[in-house]
Scaffold this motif. Structure first.
Motif, PDB file in Angstrom:
ATOM      1  N   GLN A 103       0.704  -1.127  -0.213  1.00 22.50           N
ATOM      2  CA  GLN A 103      -0.024   0.068   0.056  1.00 22.50           C
ATOM      3  C   GLN A 103       0.646   1.250  -0.132  1.00 22.50           C
ATOM      4  OE1 GLN A 103      -3.350   0.553  -0.212  1.00 22.50           O
ATOM      5  NE2 GLN A 103      -3.094   2.634   0.080  1.00 22.50           N
ATOM      6  N   TYR A 104       1.714   1.440   0.991  1.00 19.19           N
ATOM      7  CA  TYR A 104       2.814   2.473   1.040  1.00 19.19           C
ATOM      8  C   TYR A 104       3.953   2.374   0.164  1.00 19.19           C
ATOM      9  CZ  TYR A 104      -0.395   3.616   5.001  1.00 19.19           C
ATOM     10  OH  TYR A 104      -1.339   3.818   5.854  1.00 19.19           O
ATOM     11  N   LYS A 125       7.135   3.400   6.958  1.00 12.95           N
ATOM     12  CA  LYS A 125       5.784   3.592   7.397  1.00 12.95           C
ATOM     13  C   LYS A 125       5.018   2.274   8.057  1.00 12.95           C
ATOM     14  CE  LYS A 125       4.509   7.328   4.219  1.00 12.95           C
ATOM     15  NZ  LYS A 125       3.937   8.034   2.979  1.00 12.95           N
ATOM     16  N   ILE A 182      -2.971   3.235  11.115  1.00 11.60           N
ATOM     17  CA  ILE A 182      -3.138   3.240   9.738  1.00 11.60           C
ATOM     18  C   ILE A 182      -3.991   4.420   9.190  1.00 11.60           C
ATOM     19  CG2 ILE A 182      -4.151   2.214   7.892  1.00 11.60           C
ATOM     20  CD1 ILE A 182      -3.557  -0.429   9.018  1.00 11.60           C
ATOM     21  N   GLU A 235      -2.088   7.437   7.192  1.00 12.67           N
ATOM     22  CA  GLU A 235      -2.531   8.079   5.938  1.00 12.67           C
ATOM     23  C   GLU A 235      -2.876   9.437   5.838  1.00 12.67           C
ATOM     24  OE1 GLU A 235      -3.980   7.633   1.943  1.00 12.67           O
ATOM     25  OE2 GLU A 235      -2.750   6.137   3.509  1.00 12.67           O
ATOM     26  N   SER A 284       0.321  11.481   5.317  1.00 12.23           N
ATOM     27  CA  SER A 284       0.761  11.209   4.291  1.00 12.23           C
ATOM     28  C   SER A 284      -0.095  12.204   3.102  1.00 12.23           C
ATOM     29  CB  SER A 284       0.792   9.737   3.733  1.00 12.23           C
ATOM     30  OG  SER A 284       1.401   9.191   4.479  1.00 12.23           O
ATOM     31  N   ARG A 285      -1.232  12.448   3.503  1.00 12.42           N
ATOM     32  CA  ARG A 285      -2.050  12.964   2.491  1.00 12.42           C
ATOM     33  C   ARG A 285      -1.661  14.559   2.783  1.00 12.42           C
ATOM     34  NH1 ARG A 285      -8.251  10.709   2.420  1.00 12.42           N
ATOM     35  NH2 ARG A 285      -7.585   8.693   1.266  1.00 12.42           N
TER      36      ARG A 285
END
Length: 499
Positions: A366-367, A372, A418, A422, A425-426
Motif C-alpha cells: 500500500q505505502y 511507514k 493506519i 494515511e 501522508s495526504r
C-alpha cells in the motif's frame, strides 16, 4: 487459565467408590452426601470454621432450590461445559440447583469441607459423619471445553508397558502433587490395587481334554456374570433373561474350583485343566492413544490455577526426576486445562502469525515503503504492555478469552495507526502539490519537505486526527467498561484487555 468458572446457579457433586463395590453401597453413600447438601442449605462455616446459620435475604432464605441424584450413571448433560461420565455401580452424581448464582462459591466450599469433616459432634443429635471410603468431588461448572480434572499428568509407556514401571514412575509425582499444598482430590486413573483371581489354563492338559481358552472364559462368564438368553417384555420395558449359577453356588472360591467347563468330549473339571491364583493388581489398566497410561488427576484449591499446581517447585522437581530416570519408550504428557490452553494458544499463535505477515505485506504494498509499516507496527508493543497491565490491575489470569481480547485490541490499535499515517501522508502530499516548504536541492529531504516543515505537517495531522481517534477509543471503552467491572466471568478478561 483456560476458561473461567460459570456464573450459573448449578453445580455438581460426584462420588466414586473402589472398583467392585455393589451399587447399593454407592446408593448409601449418595444418601449421606444428599443429607449434607440439604443440611448446608441453611448452615454455613464462618471465618473461624464454626458451623453457623446461613443468613440470606427474602429472595434466598436458603441456598438449595432443587437437586437430582443419579446412582450408577453419569446423569444428564444439562450444561455445555459438563461432560458426564459413563457411570458404573461404584459411581454417582448429584446435580444441584442453588437459589442464586451468588451463593454457589461458598456453598461448594462448605460441601467440600463437610464431606471430609462431617457435621456436628459424634453422639449428638443431627450428627452427620464424614464420607469414608469414597472420593467425593464438589465442583462448579466451567465455561468452555469440559475436562475431567483441571490438573492431569500422564505417565505413558509402550503398548505393553510394565505395570510396575508405570506405578514406580507415577508414585513420586502423585506424592509431590499431594505435598504441594494447593491441590486436592489427588488420585490416579488406575485406582487402588485389588486382589484378583486369575485362571491360568494349562495348555497341555487343556489340549488333551479338548478344552479351549475361549470355552473356559465363556463357561465361567456364564456361571458368574451371566449369559444373555433373551428379553422379557413388560409394557414398554425389556427385562434381560440371564443364565447363571444360583447365588448360593457363587459365594466361595471352592465352588469355582469344583466347577466344570465344556470340552469337545464333554464336561471337564476346571482344576484339571487350569490353576487358580490370587494376584494383587491395579483395578483397571487404562490406555491413551493406544499406550498404557497412568493419569495423575488433581483439583486446585480455590484461588489457585491448574498452571500453578504444575509449576510448583515440588511438582517440577518430581517431574524432572521422573524424566531423568525413565526407561526408553516411556514419557510424560500434560493433560487437563494445561493441554487445552496450549492447544488454543498454539492455534491462536499460528493464526496471529499468518495475519501479521499478511498485514505487513499489504502495508508494504500500500505505502511502497518500509518505514511507514514499521511505524504502524510499533504501536503493537504498547498495546500488549497496557493490556497486560490491565490484567494485573484486575487480578485476572491469561486465558482463551483474554487472547481474543488481545487480537481485538491489536486490530483497533493498528486501525487507528493506519488512519493517522494515511492522513499525515495526504497532508505531506498536499504541500508537495502546492510547492510549499520543499527541500532545497542538495539538502536532505524528508518526503520532499524540509525537516521543520515535515515535523510541523505531521504534528498538525496528528492534532487534527486526535479528536476522531479519541472519540472512537472512548466509545469502545465506554461500551466495554460495564463488562469490565461486571460479574460476567467470560467477558471480564476480554474487556479488561481492550479497555
Amino acid at each position: 487459565s483456560f476458561f473461567p468458572d460459570a456464573d450459573t446457579r448449578q453445580f455438581v457433586v460426584d462420588w466414586t467408590l473402589p472398583d467392585g463395590v455393589p451399587i447399593h453401597a454407592s446408593d448409601a453413600t449418595g444418601q449421606q452426601i444428599e443429607a449434607i447438601v440439604r443440611r448446608l442449605s441453611t448452615k454455613t462455616y464462618d471465618e473461624s470454621g464454626q458451623l453457623v446459620d446461613y443468613v440470606g435475604d427474602s429472595e434466598t432464605p436458603e441456598r438449595l432450590n432443587t437437586m437430582g441424584v443419579y446412582v450408577g450413571t453419569g446423569g444428564p448433560r444439562f450444561y455445555m461445559g459438563l461432560n458426564p461420565k459413563s457411570g458404573g455401580p461404584n459411581y454417582g452424581i448429584i446435580c444441584v440447583n442453588a437459589m442464586a448464582p451468588s451463593v454457589v462459591p461458598d456453598y461448594v466450599e462448605d460441601i467440600r469441607r463437610a464431606v471430609n469433616e462431617g457435621i456436628g459432634t459424634k453422639g449428638e443429635e443431627g450428627y452427620l459423619p464424614p464420607i469414608a471410603g469414597a472420593r467425593v468431588v464438589t465442583k462448579r461448572l466451567v465455561m468452555g471445553t469440559p475436562v475431567d480434572s483441571p490438573v492431569q499428568i500422564r505417565v505413558m509407556g509402550p503398548r505393553l508397558a510394565s505395570e510396575r514401571v508405570l506405578s514406580t514412575i507415577s508414585a513420586p509425582i502423585k506424592r509431590a502433587v499431594k505435598d504441594c499444598g494447593i491441590a486436592w482430590d489427588v488420585h490416579d486413573s488406575w485406582g487402588e490395587p485389588l486382589n484378583q483371581l486369575t485362571v491360568q489354563v494349562q495348555p497341555d492338559a487343556a489340549n488333551m481334554a479338548g478344552v479351549t481358552n475361549a470355552a473356559v472364559a465363556d463357561t465361567l462368564n456364564s456361571y458368574y456374570s451371566g449369559l444373555y438368553l433373551t428379553s422379557y417384555r413388560e409394557g414398554d420395558k425389556q427385562i434381560p433373561i440371564m443364565l447363571r449359577l444360583p447365588a448360593r453356588e457363587r459365594r466361595s472360591i471352592a465352588e469355582l474350583e469344583q466347577s466344570y467347563v465344556e470340552g469337545y468330549t464333554g464336561k471337564v473339571p476346571l482344576d484339571a485343566v487350569a490353576e487358580l491364583d490370587w494376584v494383587y493388581r491395579p483395578a483397571r489398566i487404562e490406555r491413551y492413544q493406544r499406550a498404557r497410561t497412568i493419569t495423575i488427576n488433581a483439583q486446585p484449591y480455590s484461588g489457585y490455577y491448574a498452571s500453578e499446581v504444575i509449576q510448583h517447585p515440588k511438582v517440577q522437581e518430581a517431574l524432572a526426576a521422573a524424566e531423568a530416570s525413565m526407561p526408553p519408550g516411556y514419557r510424560l504428557e500434560m493433560g487437563g486445562i494445561d493441554e487445552e490452553a496450549n492447544k488454543s494458544a498454539a492455534q491462536a499463535a499460528t493464526s496471529m502469525m499468518i495475519t501479521a505477515i499478511l498485514i505487513v505485506l499489504l502495508l508494504i504494498i500500500q505505502y511502497n515503503s518500509i518505514s511507514k509499516p514499521l511505524m504502524i507496527l510499533l504501536t503493537v508493543p504498547l498495546a500488549i504492555v497496557s493490556g497486560t497491565l490491565g490484567l494485573a490491575i484486575m487480578n485476572l489470569p491469561m486465558g482463551f478469552m483474554e487472547t481474543l481480547g488481545y487480537i481485538a485490541l491489536l486490530g483497533i490499535v493498528l486501525s487507528a495507526a493506519i488512519l493517522l499515517v494515511e492522513f499525515a501522508s495526504r497532508q505531506v502530499a498536499d504541500k508537495l502539490e502546492a510547492g510549499e516548504d520543499l527541500a532545497p536541492a542538495g539538502e536532505r529531504s524528508y518526503s520532499g519537505l524540509t525537516r521543520d516543515a515535515f515535523r510541523d505537517t505531521v504534528a498538525k495531522a496528528a492534532g487534527m486526527r486526535l479528536m476522531p481517534i479519541m472519540m472512537t477509543t472512548l466509545t469502545t471503552v465506554g461500551g466495554l467498561f460495564p463488562l469490565m467491572i461486571g460479574s460476567n466471568p467470560l467477558f471480564k478478561g476480554l474487556s479488561t484487555v481492550v479497555v
